[in-house]
Design a protein around this motif. Structure first.
Motif, PDB file in Angstrom:
ATOM      1  N   ARG A 113      67.364  68.969   5.111  1.00 44.78           N
ATOM      2  CA  ARG A 113      67.142  68.036   4.005  1.00 44.78           C
ATOM      3  C   ARG A 113      68.390  67.829   3.155  1.00 44.78           C
ATOM      4  O   ARG A 113      68.593  66.750   2.595  1.00 44.78           O
ATOM      5  CB  ARG A 113      65.995  68.604   3.139  1.00 44.78           C
ATOM      6  N   THR A 114      69.229  68.867   3.072  1.00 40.79           N
ATOM      7  CA  THR A 114      70.380  68.773   2.170  1.00 40.79           C
ATOM      8  C   THR A 114      71.693  68.474   2.886  1.00 40.79           C
ATOM      9  O   THR A 114      72.667  68.078   2.247  1.00 40.79           O
ATOM     10  CB  THR A 114      70.564  70.090   1.381  1.00 40.79           C
ATOM     11  N   GLY A 126      71.718  67.220   6.588  1.00 42.84           N
ATOM     12  CA  GLY A 126      71.608  66.442   7.819  1.00 42.84           C
ATOM     13  C   GLY A 126      71.836  67.257   9.078  1.00 42.84           C
ATOM     14  O   GLY A 126      71.921  66.699  10.156  1.00 42.84           O
ATOM     15  N   ALA A 139      70.007  62.244   4.448  1.00 44.87           N
ATOM     16  CA  ALA A 139      69.992  63.623   3.943  1.00 44.87           C
ATOM     17  C   ALA A 139      71.398  64.053   3.513  1.00 44.87           C
ATOM     18  O   ALA A 139      71.587  64.604   2.426  1.00 44.87           O
ATOM     19  CB  ALA A 139      69.453  64.574   5.020  1.00 44.87           C
ATOM     20  N   ARG A 140      72.377  63.789   4.355  1.00 42.64           N
ATOM     21  CA  ARG A 140      73.760  64.168   4.013  1.00 42.64           C
ATOM     22  C   ARG A 140      74.233  63.465   2.746  1.00 42.64           C
ATOM     23  O   ARG A 140      74.924  64.042   1.912  1.00 42.64           O
ATOM     24  CB  ARG A 140      74.690  63.849   5.192  1.00 42.64           C
ATOM     25  N   TYR A 183      64.221  66.020   8.226  1.00 43.96           N
ATOM     26  CA  TYR A 183      65.200  65.698   7.182  1.00 43.96           C
ATOM     27  C   TYR A 183      64.556  65.336   5.852  1.00 43.96           C
ATOM     28  O   TYR A 183      65.254  65.179   4.855  1.00 43.96           O
ATOM     29  CB  TYR A 183      66.131  64.580   7.651  1.00 43.96           C
TER      30      TYR A 183
END
Lengths: 423, 423
Positions: free
Chosen positions: A352-353, A355, B157-158, B182
């Motif tokens: 989630r944070t 990728g 997400a990134r 994600y």
């Protein structure tokens, strides 16, 4: 346990022999992994002058894979000699989102799921098989928790060599299929990884397997050196310096010791100014013999019967455990272990944070990072690198994830589902 | 369909406008994908002087990802502007074993499963979102057959941005989980990809989605340009020359047209001596509207209702079909389509001979290569590059593969199973 050919095959590299990690006895470079005097594990020894001659410029001019570090490895200096999928130079990803969630300052993820078969095992297999090829072995094998089997089978396919890989029968489907598809022999063993490993050790002593390279048994000293590249790369990618802290998953414990060794070597050679890095180890609570020994203040590892979802780390009798404890103690690091639920949360948090979709071992590392922070063991203000060693697609069963919505293809259905909204 | 901000945001790159592929009408750089005069698809237009100034040396000095070609792309010249997982520079693998089995001379596999989310979609998403960010969009979306959803969700997400991705409800579990993990919204649509695509087109016209970038709808001209990098890289990796033949999988048909465009551009700029390359297209028999039209001698694509295991290629109404046919005719290539069984055989053949485990789309390409050779359409003596655009781990169900043996952990069991043998 005799080498098929003489050690002169290694004259093109910096390796000069094998040395016992326990008693210091010395041996020529050959397919030998245990000391004949004390049964301790053997490690590759290098010509220190040859290492000292290696410069940043020489490495930077090399290929975009582990072989840029061939002058620091026991085999593969000559490109045509390599048995390899050309792994390495995987991304070092700045993880600001994850750092923010954890209250950290500077955090990086070394993402080794980017390797050809999507785990760090491609590194060790490439080095092991390149050495094995020179030693005259004509069949490739391993005892594996999955990722190693994937890698050995794929290397054998690329090289056009037969393979026979051994795994516990209860592996994740993703790891079974991704080995079987390469067409080699895949032997499922009704037992644990430690049973598989014992059987492979026995097989190396048989006449029938005399010319079979078991990458993590009879050529293990070469195999293990491949893990050093996970240290070299991080230091180079940071601009030729080591991070203040690293968190590394532990199965046999070998990866941790080799990253530490890589940093030390680089400082000795002058590739980095300092090797000062606190090394932290991560295990799952279902298989935590190394972390347990550290906490008990001993070097004696009590083997366990592994359980839990982090199958790639499920080695109940970890060969390099004592050396991992030594490295962690010496550098001022620590170890922790985490539950299956914490592992699942770790996978999701990382995805989630950042990728990055990690396999269970990556979830172990993220969850351990969180635990070490909570325990005050790890400094949130110091630059930290965590290692993701495998790919989430191989352990899909560990993550229950489904579509958030299911609707018919119309704007009305979108509205009814509450999805016709801006941010 | 109005752009949230002005086109001046693109002044740092070589792109100067959009042009209709059908009627040639010109438009400023904005979030527009269809011509207001003839409804034809729009394409990015470049300042030819800016392109002509790009040298091999400049590219070679760039980063080890698609952004080394930023001077040839519509967005991302300034590194800090990039919304990206840094895909690209994936391996070009010499496939001597596969060539030998097929009676070919020189064969390479461009393996795009090595990208961050393990498909070529990371390339197009990185370019699309980098453009979208400049255009002021604050939410990322797509219509997807799976790989694109993976990539958009991971990029979001990134970047710390919300995402909403739309997929057919019957996708492979590997692609569903690898998107859901994600944390964005994942909307499963009860219908085909073409239904999903239609819904997304409608959504771009709503007020609620005015600031949502649908990477393959409202910012499609930018998105499509990302595929050019699959042409640039192959030519650079071959030592700045194009291969004599390429085989490319077709869904919308866009990838094929962009690889062809990349070769043409490189010859015009002087990066390669000649763009002469016969371009071949590959489809599955369950969704073969482009190949069918080519064989019928027409440019008119008759939409089909897709079936079969190659779900990532299942676009029944392929937008770039006519342009793919034009490129294939112009270069002296051809197209073929292959059955599900041929696709499965193709996946296994590639894995067994190269160590590359492809998703179904890669199986389509290998099987099509074999068919084109059998039909005498493709020259076995001419250097050929085939494209694998995705990862076998995402379509595990397509490959039935299991351990070859299951035994108890003992030498006796090994002997009883007939495994205690040398080579």
């Amino acid at each position: 346990m005799t080498a098929p050919v003489s050690t002169s095959v290694f004259t093109d590299g910096p390796a000069v022999g094998l040395v016992c990690r326990a008693c210091g006895a010395q041996y020529p470079l050959a397919a030998q992994h245990a000391c004949w005097q004390c049964f301790g594990p053997l490690e590759v020894e290098y010509d220190t002058d040859a290492l000292a001659a290696v410069t940043r410029e020489r490495i930077e001019a090399g290929s975009q894979d582990i072989w840029r570090y061939a002058p620091l490895l026991p085999a593969g200096l000559e490109p045509s000699s390599r048995v390899t999928l050309n792994p390495g130079m995987t991304p070092l990803i700045r993880a600001d989102g994850l750092a923010a969630e954890l209250g950290m300052k500077t955090l990086w993820v070394k993402d080794d799921s980017a390797n050809p078969t999507h785990s760090f095992k491609d590194r060790v297999v490439s080095v092991a098989l390149t050495a094995a090829d020179r030693l005259g072995f004509d069949r490739y094998a391993c005892a594996s928790t999955g990722n190693l089997a994937n890698s050995v089978a794929a290397h054998a396919a690329r090289a056009g060599k037969p393979s026979m890989v051994f795994v516990p029968h209860d592996l994740e489907p993703g790891k079974i299929i991704t080995t079987a598809v390469y067409g080699g022999r895949l032997v499922a063993i009704e037992g644990s990884y430690d049973d598989v490993n014992r059987l492979c050790s026995e097989l190396t002593e048989t006449d029938e397997f005399e010319t079979t390279a078991f990458v993590n048994v009879n050529v293990r000293p070469f195999y293990a050196e491949g893990s050093k590249t996970l240290g070299y790369e991080v230091a180079e990618q940071l601009g030729w310096r080591v991070p203040a802290q690293v968190v590394i998953p532990m199965a046999s414990g070998e990866l941790l010791t080799k990253v530490d060794k890589a940093f030390t070597e680089m400082a000795e050679i002058g590739l980095v100014d300092s090797a000062e890095c606190r090394v932290f180890g991560a295990q799952s609570s279902g298989c935590n013999p190394i972390a347990t020994a550290l906490r008990a203040g001993t070097d004696e590892i009590t083997p366990v019967k592994p359980t839990g979802i982090a199958k790639s780390l499920n080695i109940g009798d970890p060969a390099a455990g004592p050396y991992a404890i030594e490295a962690v103690r010496r550098t001022g690091g620590w170890m922790a272990d985490v539950s299956d639920d914490e592992i699942r949360d770790g996978i999701r948090l990382l995805a989630r944070t950042t990728g990055v979709f990690a396999e269970t071992a990556g979830g172990v590392v993220v969850a351990t990072l969180r635990k070490l922070l909570a325990e005050g063991r790890l400094d949130p203000a110091a630059e930290t690198v965590i290692y993701n060693t495998g790919e989430g697609l191989k352990t899909l069963d560990a993550v229950q994830a489904a579509p958030t919505h299911r609707i018919r293809p119309s704007l009305t259905a979108m509205r009814d589902a509450g999805l016709l909204t801006s941010l």
